[in-house]
Design a protein around this motif. Structure first.
Motif, PDB file in Angstrom:
ATOM      1  N   GLN A   2       0.829  -1.186   0.000  1.00  0.00           N
ATOM      2  CA  GLN A   2       0.000   0.000   0.000  1.00  0.00           C
ATOM      3  C   GLN A   2       0.862   1.235   0.000  1.00  0.00           C
ATOM      4  O   GLN A   2       2.001   1.240   0.435  1.00  0.00           O
ATOM      5  CB  GLN A   2      -0.941   0.022   1.200  1.00  0.00           C
ATOM      6  CG  GLN A   2      -0.243   0.304   2.522  1.00  0.00           C
ATOM      7  CD  GLN A   2      -1.233   0.261   3.660  1.00  0.00           C
ATOM      8  OE1 GLN A   2      -2.300  -0.285   3.542  1.00  0.00           O
ATOM      9  NE2 GLN A   2      -0.868   0.831   4.756  1.00  0.00           N
ATOM     10  N   LYS A  36      -4.317   3.398  -0.605  1.00  0.00           N
ATOM     11  CA  LYS A  36      -4.871   2.483  -1.600  1.00  0.00           C
ATOM     12  C   LYS A  36      -4.206   1.158  -1.308  1.00  0.00           C
ATOM     13  O   LYS A  36      -2.995   1.091  -1.229  1.00  0.00           O
ATOM     14  CB  LYS A  36      -4.503   2.909  -3.016  1.00  0.00           C
ATOM     15  CG  LYS A  36      -4.818   4.325  -3.416  1.00  0.00           C
ATOM     16  CD  LYS A  36      -4.212   4.556  -4.796  1.00  0.00           C
ATOM     17  CE  LYS A  36      -4.382   5.974  -5.257  1.00  0.00           C
ATOM     18  NZ  LYS A  36      -3.769   6.161  -6.577  1.00  0.00           N
ATOM     19  N   ASN A  37      -4.965   0.103  -1.150  1.00  0.00           N
ATOM     20  CA  ASN A  37      -4.302  -1.160  -0.872  1.00  0.00           C
ATOM     21  C   ASN A  37      -5.065  -2.329  -1.445  1.00  0.00           C
ATOM     22  O   ASN A  37      -6.280  -2.319  -1.540  1.00  0.00           O
ATOM     23  CB  ASN A  37      -4.126  -1.364   0.624  1.00  0.00           C
ATOM     24  CG  ASN A  37      -5.434  -1.736   1.280  1.00  0.00           C
ATOM     25  OD1 ASN A  37      -6.323  -0.904   1.393  1.00  0.00           O
ATOM     26  ND2 ASN A  37      -5.571  -2.977   1.687  1.00  0.00           N
ATOM     27  N   ALA A  38      -4.319  -3.324  -1.853  1.00  0.00           N
ATOM     28  CA  ALA A  38      -4.888  -4.637  -2.117  1.00  0.00           C
ATOM     29  C   ALA A  38      -4.553  -5.483  -0.905  1.00  0.00           C
ATOM     30  O   ALA A  38      -3.462  -5.399  -0.364  1.00  0.00           O
ATOM     31  CB  ALA A  38      -4.266  -5.236  -3.376  1.00  0.00           C
ATOM     32  N   ALA A  43      -2.334  -5.281   5.285  1.00  0.00           N
ATOM     33  CA  ALA A  43      -3.651  -4.694   5.061  1.00  0.00           C
ATOM     34  C   ALA A  43      -4.034  -3.790   6.229  1.00  0.00           C
ATOM     35  O   ALA A  43      -3.735  -4.084   7.381  1.00  0.00           O
ATOM     36  CB  ALA A  43      -4.687  -5.794   4.911  1.00  0.00           C
ATOM     37  N   GLY A  88      -8.017  -8.472  -4.097  1.00  0.00           N
ATOM     38  CA  GLY A  88      -8.952  -7.360  -4.087  1.00  0.00           C
ATOM     39  C   GLY A  88     -10.268  -7.820  -4.681  1.00  0.00           C
ATOM     40  O   GLY A  88     -10.531  -9.021  -4.781  1.00  0.00           O
ATOM     41  N   THR A  89     -11.082  -6.868  -5.081  1.00  0.00           N
ATOM     42  CA  THR A  89     -12.391  -7.172  -5.649  1.00  0.00           C
ATOM     43  C   THR A  89     -12.441  -6.689  -7.093  1.00  0.00           C
ATOM     44  O   THR A  89     -11.795  -5.701  -7.444  1.00  0.00           O
ATOM     45  CB  THR A  89     -13.500  -6.492  -4.829  1.00  0.00           C
ATOM     46  OG1 THR A  89     -13.475  -6.993  -3.480  1.00  0.00           O
ATOM     47  CG2 THR A  89     -14.875  -6.751  -5.411  1.00  0.00           C
ATOM     48  N   THR A 101     -11.562  -3.301 -12.219  1.00  0.00           N
ATOM     49  CA  THR A 101     -11.085  -3.273 -10.846  1.00  0.00           C
ATOM     50  C   THR A 101     -10.243  -2.021 -10.655  1.00  0.00           C
ATOM     51  O   THR A 101     -10.179  -1.160 -11.534  1.00  0.00           O
ATOM     52  CB  THR A 101     -10.288  -4.556 -10.517  1.00  0.00           C
ATOM     53  OG1 THR A 101      -9.970  -4.585  -9.117  1.00  0.00           O
ATOM     54  CG2 THR A 101      -9.006  -4.652 -11.329  1.00  0.00           C
ATOM     55  N   VAL A 105      -4.714  -3.115  -7.650  1.00  0.00           N
ATOM     56  CA  VAL A 105      -4.908  -4.534  -7.387  1.00  0.00           C
ATOM     57  C   VAL A 105      -4.050  -5.369  -8.333  1.00  0.00           C
ATOM     58  O   VAL A 105      -3.587  -6.458  -7.992  1.00  0.00           O
ATOM     59  CB  VAL A 105      -6.402  -4.906  -7.518  1.00  0.00           C
ATOM     60  CG1 VAL A 105      -6.615  -6.404  -7.351  1.00  0.00           C
ATOM     61  CG2 VAL A 105      -7.236  -4.146  -6.487  1.00  0.00           C
ATOM     62  N   GLY A 225      -9.085  -3.456   3.579  1.00  0.00           N
ATOM     63  CA  GLY A 225      -8.263  -4.168   2.621  1.00  0.00           C
ATOM     64  C   GLY A 225      -9.049  -5.311   1.991  1.00  0.00           C
ATOM     65  O   GLY A 225      -9.752  -6.049   2.676  1.00  0.00           O
ATOM     66  N   GLY A 226      -8.947  -5.456   0.675  1.00  0.00           N
ATOM     67  CA  GLY A 226      -9.707  -6.467  -0.039  1.00  0.00           C
ATOM     68  C   GLY A 226     -10.905  -5.889  -0.763  1.00  0.00           C
ATOM     69  O   GLY A 226     -11.423  -6.486  -1.694  1.00  0.00           O
ATOM     70  N   SER A 228     -10.687  -2.974  -2.291  1.00  0.00           N
ATOM     71  CA  SER A 228     -10.142  -2.242  -3.431  1.00  0.00           C
ATOM     72  C   SER A 228     -10.612  -2.843  -4.749  1.00  0.00           C
ATOM     73  O   SER A 228     -10.509  -4.047  -4.973  1.00  0.00           O
ATOM     74  CB  SER A 228      -8.612  -2.268  -3.404  1.00  0.00           C
ATOM     75  OG  SER A 228      -8.117  -1.465  -2.377  1.00  0.00           O
TER      76      SER A 228
END
Length: 291
Positions: A2, A36-38, A43, A88-89, A101, A105, A225-226, A228
């Protein structure tokens, strides 16, 4: 995993917060941390507005008087993006083989892909089974390949999948009303833990606009986290934006929405909308992006 920037009076300053989610202090003044993080080994804590109101799909169905099938049909194009050590998503948009996405990510802080081939996949439960499909990272169209070094309005990516997903209805781009009601659809939590959630929340304030018409928007949804890359949807299931990150003067501690404590995303407009049209047209003959 991140990048964090110190913000003061809404403007980025040339300072870097080196400890993970530590509250930075510049010239004795507390400032908000942008991240901003994946989801991975570093996390951050969840950025919760007031209290965590995320629901499972079944809970969302009961709370909104919908059947499970109706929820799956409206919000079922969301899944997990796993790329290298990050998670991430992401979601199908415009076609069953086109993924949208957040760029971070897929790309590391140095601009290199986090993974490729079997190490960079889209995982989704659809058509009564789990489908895991490789992401063709070298064909990505994105706002920036080094998203950690660029403004958040460039932190989006549209990329083809190696094959189509069956049994899921792709989201179609739509315009976000600000202020207005939205639904945040996520598939993972901190550490890359699989966790599908839906939350009805609000787009609150436009915080930046690009020449192409894409907007950055502060939202009062809950995230971590996740999340993103998660879809920001209209209540009827149109893709109105993509979640990018947060800005907070007290990350890890719940609090009311304010311009020093909020999550944010970018709208499915301007350059992002153009990229969706471009990738869809290149990778399918039958699907098209709605006008």
């Amino acid at each position: 995993m991140q990048r964090e920037r110190v913000l003061k009076s809404g403007s980025a300053l040339s300072a870097l917060c080196l400890s993970v989610l530590a509250l930075c202090n510049l010239s004795g003044t507390a400032a908000a941390v942008e991240a901003k993080n994946a989801a991975g080994s570093l996390a951050p804590s969840a950025i919760v507005i007031d209290e965590d109101n995320r629901l499972s799909r079944d809970q969302y169905a009961r709370a909104n008087g919908m059947s499970a099938a109706a929820v799956a049909g409206r919000f079922g194009a969301t899944g997990i993006v796993r790329c290298g050590s990050a998670a991430g998503t992401g979601q199908l948009v415009g076609a069953s083989n086109v993924l949208v996405t957040a760029a971070h990510v897929l790309f590391s802080p140095g601009g290199e892909p986090r993974g490729e081939g079997a190490s960079c996949t889209f995982q989704i439960d659809a058509g009564g089974r789990r489908q895991v499909i490789p992401i063709i990272v070298d064909k990505v169209v994105c706002g920036a390949r080094e998203p950690y070094a660029e403004p958040a309005v460039k932190d989006w990516a549209v990329v083809p999948l190696a094959s189509s997903v069956s049994g899921a209805k792709p989201y179609m781009p739509a315009k976000m009303s600000v202020p207005g009601d939205v639904v945040l659809a996520a598939a993972a939590r901190s550490g890359g833990v699989e966790s599908y959630s839906l939350q009805r929340c609000k787009a609150r304030k436009v915080t930046a606009t690009t020449p192409s018409g894409l907007r950055e928007v502060a939202i009062d949804c809950d995230a971590e986290g996740g999340v993103s890359g998660a879809a920001i949807l209209s209540p009827s299931g149109g893709l109105v934006g993509v979640y990018v990150g947060f800005r907070s003067a007290h990350p890890g501690q719940a609090g009311p929405f304010s311009m020093s404590h909020y999550n944010f995303g970018v709208t499915a407009e301007g350059s992002l909308r153009q990229a969706i049209s471009q990738v869809v047209s290149r990778n399918t003959q039958s699907a098209s992006v709605a006008p």
